[in-house]
Each structure stands twice: as C-alpha cells, then as structure tokens.
Write a protein that holds these residues in place. Structure first.
Motif, PDB file in Angstrom:
ATOM      1  N   CYS A  98      -5.446   3.145  -3.126  1.00 17.84           N
ATOM      2  CA  CYS A  98      -6.003   1.856  -2.726  1.00 17.84           C
ATOM      3  C   CYS A  98      -6.330   1.761  -1.262  1.00 17.84           C
ATOM      4  O   CYS A  98      -6.070   2.700  -0.400  1.00 17.84           O
ATOM      5  CB  CYS A  98      -5.076   0.852  -2.919  1.00 17.84           C
ATOM      6  N   GLU A  99      -7.092   0.832  -0.675  1.00 19.09           N
ATOM      7  CA  GLU A  99      -7.526   0.698   0.524  1.00 19.09           C
ATOM      8  C   GLU A  99      -7.873  -0.660   0.740  1.00 19.09           C
ATOM      9  O   GLU A  99      -8.171  -1.339  -0.146  1.00 19.09           O
ATOM     10  CB  GLU A  99      -8.655   1.545   0.844  1.00 19.09           C
ATOM     11  N   MET A 103       0.772  -1.267  -0.121  1.00 19.73           N
ATOM     12  CA  MET A 103       0.131  -0.028   0.003  1.00 19.73           C
ATOM     13  C   MET A 103       0.985   1.305   0.110  1.00 19.73           C
ATOM     14  O   MET A 103       0.457   2.185  -0.758  1.00 19.73           O
ATOM     15  CB  MET A 103      -0.951   0.033   1.147  1.00 19.73           C
ATOM     16  N   HIS A 134       0.686   4.035  -2.927  1.00 19.15           N
ATOM     17  CA  HIS A 134       0.356   5.479  -2.487  1.00 19.15           C
ATOM     18  C   HIS A 134       1.587   6.171  -3.061  1.00 19.15           C
ATOM     19  O   HIS A 134       1.369   7.478  -3.478  1.00 19.15           O
ATOM     20  CB  HIS A 134       0.259   5.766  -1.107  1.00 19.15           C
TER      21      HIS A 134
END
Length: 70
Positions: free
Chosen positions: A65-66, A55, A59
């Motif tokens: 994204c999550e 992640m 980023h």
C-alpha cells in the motif's frame, strides 16, 4: 484486470474507520482487526489509529500500500 470480491465491514466505533478498512482488506472481522491494531485496548478506550500503524500492519501481512497525498 482481475476482479476482487471484498466483504463489507461496518465501523463499530466513532473512530473505527481504520479498523473497518483493515478488516475489509484482510478479509477478517472488525473484532479481529481491532485486536491486531489495538491488542491491549481496554473497553472505553479510543480505537483511533494513525495511518502509519495501518500501513505497517498491511506491510507485515504482505499487502502493499501507499498513501497518495492530494
């Protein structure tokens, strides 16, 4: 909704699913993604990768994204 084409990248190590996913999401090769996630990896070392590192990398590349926990 726009349709996005994504190339398929096969994981090359037993624990290489995160590497293959990063390669597909960034349109790069498995080897390039491996170098990004594990720049100092020595042959024979694991390629396992915590989701937080994936992640962070996404980023830093401006790819949002999550994680959805179910």
């Amino acid at each position: 909704m726009d349709v996005v084409s994504m190339h398929h990248v096969v994981q090359q190590h037993r624990m290489g699913c995160a590497v293959a996913c990063l390669a597909m999401l960034t349109n790069s090769s498995y080897e390039e993604a491996l170098q990004v996630l594990h720049p100092n990896r020595q042959p024979g070392q694991t390629v396992a990768c915590p989701i937080q590192l994936v992640m962070q990398t996404l980023h830093s590349l401006d790819i949002g994204c999550e994680v959805l926990l179910m």
